[in-house]
Design an enzyme around this catalytic site. Structure first.
Site, PDB file in Angstrom:
ATOM      1  N   SER A  62     -10.768 -62.986 -17.948  1.00 44.85           N
ATOM      2  CA  SER A  62     -12.109 -61.662 -16.841  1.00 44.85           C
ATOM      3  C   SER A  62     -12.301 -62.281 -16.622  1.00 44.85           C
ATOM      4  O   SER A  62     -12.578 -61.848 -15.181  1.00 44.85           O
ATOM      5  CB  SER A  62     -12.538 -60.879 -18.226  1.00 44.85           C
ATOM      6  OG  SER A  62     -13.649 -61.793 -17.890  1.00 44.85           O
ATOM      7  N   LYS A  99     -19.575 -62.423 -18.226  1.00 44.74           N
ATOM      8  CA  LYS A  99     -19.432 -61.859 -16.929  1.00 44.74           C
ATOM      9  C   LYS A  99     -20.662 -62.156 -15.992  1.00 44.74           C
ATOM     10  O   LYS A  99     -21.382 -62.384 -16.819  1.00 44.74           O
ATOM     11  CB  LYS A  99     -19.703 -60.168 -17.440  1.00 44.74           C
ATOM     12  CG  LYS A  99     -18.972 -59.485 -18.458  1.00 44.74           C
ATOM     13  CD  LYS A  99     -17.497 -59.572 -17.645  1.00 44.74           C
ATOM     14  CE  LYS A  99     -16.286 -59.069 -18.804  1.00 44.74           C
ATOM     15  NZ  LYS A  99     -15.465 -59.962 -19.611  1.00 44.74           N
TER      16      LYS A  99
END
Length: 142
Positions: A62, A99
Protein backbone atom coordinates in the site's frame (compact mmCIF):
# COMPACT_ATOMS: atom_id res chain seq x y z
CA UNK A 1 -2.05 -8.17 11.18
CA UNK A 2 0.49 -8.47 14.02
CA UNK A 3 3.37 -6.02 14.10
CA UNK A 4 6.77 -7.72 14.03
CA UNK A 5 9.15 -5.74 16.24
CA UNK A 6 12.84 -6.33 15.68
CA UNK A 7 15.47 -5.69 18.31
CA UNK A 8 17.32 -2.50 17.49
CA UNK A 9 20.58 -4.17 18.55
CA UNK A 10 20.30 -6.29 15.40
CA UNK A 11 21.36 -3.29 13.30
CA UNK A 12 24.21 -2.12 15.51
CA UNK A 13 27.06 -3.48 13.40
CA UNK A 14 29.80 -1.07 12.45
CA UNK A 15 30.08 -1.10 8.66
CA UNK A 16 33.02 0.39 6.71
CA UNK A 17 32.05 3.66 5.08
CA UNK A 18 33.50 4.98 1.84
CA UNK A 19 33.45 8.73 1.65
CA UNK A 20 34.96 11.67 -0.08
CA UNK A 21 34.91 15.37 0.75
CA UNK A 22 31.29 16.57 0.57
CA UNK A 23 29.77 13.08 0.14
CA UNK A 24 29.05 10.96 -2.91
CA UNK A 25 28.35 13.17 -5.93
CA UNK A 26 25.12 12.51 -7.79
CA UNK A 27 26.37 14.59 -10.74
CA UNK A 28 29.79 14.55 -12.39
CA UNK A 29 32.45 12.41 -10.70
CA UNK A 30 34.82 14.22 -8.36
CA UNK A 31 38.60 13.80 -8.71
CA UNK A 32 38.84 13.95 -4.89
CA UNK A 33 40.64 11.17 -3.03
CA UNK A 34 38.28 8.52 -1.61
CA UNK A 35 38.76 7.05 1.85
CA UNK A 36 37.80 3.74 3.49
CA UNK A 37 39.24 4.18 7.00
CA UNK A 38 36.04 4.96 8.93
CA UNK A 39 33.02 2.96 9.99
CA UNK A 40 29.41 3.93 10.46
CA UNK A 41 27.38 2.95 13.50
CA UNK A 42 23.76 2.77 12.39
CA UNK A 43 22.49 3.05 15.97
CA UNK A 44 24.24 6.41 16.32
CA UNK A 45 23.28 7.66 12.85
CA UNK A 46 19.66 6.48 12.63
CA UNK A 47 18.38 6.48 16.20
CA UNK A 48 17.76 9.62 18.23
CA UNK A 49 15.67 8.12 21.05
CA UNK A 50 16.95 4.61 21.73
CA UNK A 51 14.40 3.76 24.43
CA UNK A 52 11.45 4.51 22.15
CA UNK A 53 12.79 3.47 18.74
CA UNK A 54 12.01 0.15 17.11
CA UNK A 55 12.64 -1.61 13.83
CA UNK A 56 9.91 -3.43 11.94
CA UNK A 57 9.36 -4.92 8.48
CA UNK A 58 6.81 -3.86 5.91
CA UNK A 59 4.19 -6.34 4.79
CA UNK A 60 2.15 -5.43 1.74
CA UNK A 61 2.20 -2.92 -1.10
CA UNK A 62 0.00 0.00 0.00
CA UNK A 63 3.03 2.34 0.18
CA UNK A 64 4.87 1.45 -3.04
CA UNK A 65 4.50 4.93 -4.54
CA UNK A 66 6.44 6.19 -1.49
CA UNK A 67 9.20 3.69 -2.43
CA UNK A 68 8.36 1.48 0.52
CA UNK A 69 7.99 -2.15 -0.53
CA UNK A 70 7.06 -5.49 0.98
CA UNK A 71 10.00 -6.68 3.11
CA UNK A 72 11.58 -3.25 3.63
CA UNK A 73 12.72 -2.32 7.13
CA UNK A 74 11.41 0.73 8.95
CA UNK A 75 12.89 2.62 11.89
CA UNK A 76 9.96 3.84 14.00
CA UNK A 77 10.19 6.35 16.84
CA UNK A 78 7.30 6.21 19.32
CA UNK A 79 8.35 9.41 21.14
CA UNK A 80 7.73 11.77 18.22
CA UNK A 81 4.63 13.94 18.14
CA UNK A 82 2.68 13.20 14.94
CA UNK A 83 2.27 15.95 12.36
CA UNK A 84 0.23 16.28 9.18
CA UNK A 85 1.69 14.17 6.35
CA UNK A 86 3.93 12.08 8.64
CA UNK A 87 4.45 8.47 7.65
CA UNK A 88 3.22 6.51 10.64
CA UNK A 89 2.59 3.03 11.95
CA UNK A 90 -1.01 3.25 13.13
CA UNK A 91 -3.22 0.89 15.10
CA UNK A 92 -6.85 1.04 14.03
CA UNK A 93 -9.64 -1.29 15.07
CA UNK A 94 -7.34 -4.19 15.98
CA UNK A 95 -4.87 -3.95 13.09
CA UNK A 96 -1.58 -2.22 12.38
CA UNK A 97 -1.21 -0.26 9.16
CA UNK A 98 1.45 1.95 7.60
CA UNK A 99 0.03 5.16 6.13
CA UNK A 100 0.49 8.90 5.79
CA UNK A 101 -1.45 10.81 8.43
CA UNK A 102 -3.61 13.55 6.93
CA UNK A 103 -5.16 16.00 9.36
CA UNK A 104 -8.07 17.63 7.54
CA UNK A 105 -10.94 19.87 8.56
CA UNK A 106 -13.25 16.82 8.48
CA UNK A 107 -10.98 14.68 10.67
CA UNK A 108 -7.97 12.39 10.48
CA UNK A 109 -7.40 10.31 7.37
CA UNK A 110 -4.86 7.53 6.79
CA UNK A 111 -3.60 7.84 3.22
CA UNK A 112 -1.86 5.05 1.31
CA UNK A 113 0.74 5.61 -1.41
CA UNK A 114 -0.86 3.25 -3.90
CA UNK A 115 -3.95 4.18 -5.93
CA UNK A 116 -5.25 0.61 -5.56
CA UNK A 117 -6.04 1.32 -1.89
CA UNK A 118 -8.57 3.80 -0.45
CA UNK A 119 -7.82 6.33 2.27
CA UNK A 120 -9.21 5.39 5.68
CA UNK A 121 -11.20 7.96 7.65
CA UNK A 122 -10.64 7.60 11.38
CA UNK A 123 -14.08 7.65 12.98
CA UNK A 124 -14.42 8.99 16.52
CA UNK A 125 -15.64 5.52 17.58
CA UNK A 126 -12.56 3.80 16.13
CA UNK A 127 -9.98 2.19 18.38
CA UNK A 128 -7.15 4.31 16.96
CA UNK A 129 -3.66 5.34 17.94
CA UNK A 130 -0.58 6.50 16.10
CA UNK A 131 1.86 3.86 17.31
CA UNK A 132 5.00 5.56 15.99
CA UNK A 133 6.47 7.83 13.33
CA UNK A 134 8.69 6.37 10.61
CA UNK A 135 12.06 8.13 10.67
CA UNK A 136 13.89 5.92 8.14
CA UNK A 137 13.06 3.23 5.63
CA UNK A 138 15.64 0.75 4.43
CA UNK A 139 14.96 -0.58 0.95
CA UNK A 140 16.95 -3.34 -0.70
CA UNK A 141 17.93 -2.29 -4.21
CA UNK A 142 19.36 -5.58 -5.40
Amino acid sequence: MPLEILNIEDISAHIPIAYSEGGVKAGFPSPAQDYMDKTIDFNRELITHKATTFCTRVSGDSMIDAYIHDGDYLIVDRSLEPHHNDLAVCFIDGEFTLKYVDVRSDGIWLRPANSEYPSIKVDPESDFTIWGIVTYSIHKRR
